[in-house]
Design a protein around this motif. Structure first.
Motif, PDB file in Angstrom:
ATOM      1  N   PHE A 168       0.923  -1.229  -0.103  1.00  0.00           N
ATOM      2  CA  PHE A 168      -0.020   0.064   0.005  1.00  0.00           C
ATOM      3  C   PHE A 168       0.781   1.154   0.107  1.00  0.00           C
ATOM      4  CE2 PHE A 168      -2.895  -3.131   1.837  1.00  0.00           C
ATOM      5  CZ  PHE A 168      -4.021  -2.871   1.059  1.00  0.00           C
ATOM      6  N   GLU A 169       1.803   1.222   0.534  1.00  0.00           N
ATOM      7  CA  GLU A 169       2.888   2.397   0.728  1.00  0.00           C
ATOM      8  C   GLU A 169       3.568   2.445  -0.772  1.00  0.00           C
ATOM      9  OE1 GLU A 169       5.915   1.418   3.601  1.00  0.00           O
ATOM     10  OE2 GLU A 169       4.356   1.032   5.273  1.00  0.00           O
ATOM     11  N   LYS A 170       3.894   1.327  -1.251  1.00  0.00           N
ATOM     12  CA  LYS A 170       4.373   1.363  -2.761  1.00  0.00           C
ATOM     13  C   LYS A 170       3.396   2.121  -3.796  1.00  0.00           C
ATOM     14  CE  LYS A 170       5.501  -1.661  -6.635  1.00  0.00           C
ATOM     15  NZ  LYS A 170       5.686  -2.898  -6.984  1.00  0.00           N
ATOM     16  N   PHE A 171       1.899   1.697  -3.376  1.00  0.00           N
ATOM     17  CA  PHE A 171       1.119   2.257  -4.272  1.00  0.00           C
ATOM     18  C   PHE A 171       0.935   3.874  -3.990  1.00  0.00           C
ATOM     19  CE2 PHE A 171      -3.811   3.277  -4.550  1.00  0.00           C
ATOM     20  CZ  PHE A 171      -3.853   3.506  -6.069  1.00  0.00           C
ATOM     21  N   VAL A 172       0.908   4.272  -2.924  1.00  0.00           N
ATOM     22  CA  VAL A 172       0.669   5.967  -2.446  1.00  0.00           C
ATOM     23  C   VAL A 172       2.076   6.363  -2.889  1.00  0.00           C
ATOM     24  CG1 VAL A 172       0.622   7.398  -0.601  1.00  0.00           C
ATOM     25  CG2 VAL A 172      -0.875   5.198  -0.335  1.00  0.00           C
ATOM     26  N   SER A 173       3.085   5.823  -3.016  1.00  0.00           N
ATOM     27  CA  SER A 173       4.382   6.575  -3.244  1.00  0.00           C
ATOM     28  C   SER A 173       4.440   6.843  -4.681  1.00  0.00           C
ATOM     29  CB  SER A 173       5.651   5.688  -3.001  1.00  0.00           C
ATOM     30  OG  SER A 173       5.543   4.663  -4.021  1.00  0.00           O
TER      31      SER A 173
END
Length: 354
Positions: free
Chosen positions: A347-352
């Motif tokens: 999810f952090e990868k997506f938001v990044s």
């Protein structure tokens, strides 16, 4: 009261009922998780299915107010080995028996779930019928054979929200196309500073983009991905216009949107201990899964898509990404957290990408 399970191949089991009474049909599937039955029961992805829990004792910590993945259970029926009549947990607010009765879920207990699971593994997923009270076995077998299959029903329309809902108050706008979204997906997006707009599955691409979102999530959900024709077309129209993340059914939808194919697995992946390898780093994750279909790797290998994750049990595709665009998806549930949190970084990868 006695209860029965009949499968379309003529196999019949006899046990005792709990929860509601009556007769229901559905696709009989099994989940190997040792805990988490409340989250499993309220997962919209089980719409149209009769669920077998392989762990022998179920109900021992009852039902609490915090672990719902949706407003209510969606499965057709529940099969277990032994029902715990006296749950013990400080969060317990209701017994499993009462919960199933309140929501009209027919339960069957007291059968050999190991034998049933071996039958489903060797013969594949089958249609079945659960009935309470005195029944004729031959009649039940015929009802199982006449039950509608999962494919061809577009079950997404039954579980999707009927109106837009907004959660969180973060700086990033994310639209979740609700194909049967689990609440934990929304929770992790909020934790990553997102304002989450959950919209009906039939929302057109133009309306989604009118929110001016930083990203769009294609959620998990039930049924055959090929039945969600409208969602596949919407996804095609979003490609290249906004970062996309697909989870479970959303992963399959994304594969179809890029011109790939999907196929039905013999008995699916449903459990909390499926090993998945990240092909870039070589790291293996233990993942939570719930799906009966998979993306055909050969159908996407020559296009714009790269396979990023693979199931180590059977080699099926567990993750894909676009070669140039911020688009990726996962067959497993990164929000599932089956005792560990090591895939929530996705999810952090997506938001990044915002």
């Amino acid at each position: 009261m006695e209860a029965w399970l009949a499968l379309e191949d003529g196999t019949v089991f006899r046990g005792k009922s709990f929860g509601s009474t009556g007769i229901v049909t559905g696709e009989v599937v099994f989940n190997t998780s040792m805990t988490g039955y409340q989250e499993i029961l309220t997962d919209p992805s089980y719409c149209g299915q009769i669920l077998v829990l392989t762990y022998p004792l179920v109900g021992n910590y009852g039902i609490n107010e915090d672990d719902f993945e949706s407003d209510r259970p969606w499965l057709q029926g529940l099969i277990i080995k032994e029902l715990c009549e006296y749950p013990s947990n400080w969060r317990c607010r209701m017994k499993l028996d009462e919960f199933c009765s309140r929501h009209g879920i027919i339960g069957l207990a007291g059968i050999d779930t190991r034998t049933l699971t071996r039958r489903l593994r060797s013969c594949g997923t089958m249609r079945g019928v659960i009935a309470t009270g005195e029944q004729d076995a031959d009649s039940l077998i015929e009802k199982a054979r006449q039950a509608p299959p999962i494919s061809g029903r577009n079950l997404v329309k039954f579980v999707s929200t009927k109106e837009e809902k907004v959660f969180g108050n973060g700086p990033f706008k994310v639209v979740v196309l609700d194909l049967g979204v689990k609440r934990n997906i929304i929770r992790f997006l909020i934790q990553n500073n997102c304002t989450v707009y959950v919209v009906p599955a039939w929302t057109p691409a133009e309306e989604i983009l009118s929110h001016r979102p930083h990203g769009v999530v294609l959620s998990n959900g039930p049924g055959d991905p090929r039945d969600a024709v409208e969602v596949v077309e919407t996804t095609r129209q979003l490609i290249g216009k906004v970062p996309l993340l697909g989870v479970c059914l959303g992963h399959q939808i994304l594969g179809l949107a890029f011109g790939g194919e999907t196929y039905k697995l013999k008995y699916g992946h449903r459990g909390a201990n499926h090993p998945v390898k990240d092909l870039k780093t070589g790291r293996v994750y233990i993942t939570s899964q719930n799906h009966g279909y998979a993306v055909d790797e050969e159908s996407i290998s020559a296009g714009e898509i790269v396979v990023t994750h693979r199931n180590l049990n059977d080699g099926t595709v567990e993750g894909i990404r676009h070669r140039t665009e911020p688009i990726f998806s996962y067959q497993f549930h990164p929000e599932g957290s089956p005792g560990i949190l090591d895939t929530t970084h996705l999810f952090e990868k997506f938001v990044s990408c915002f």
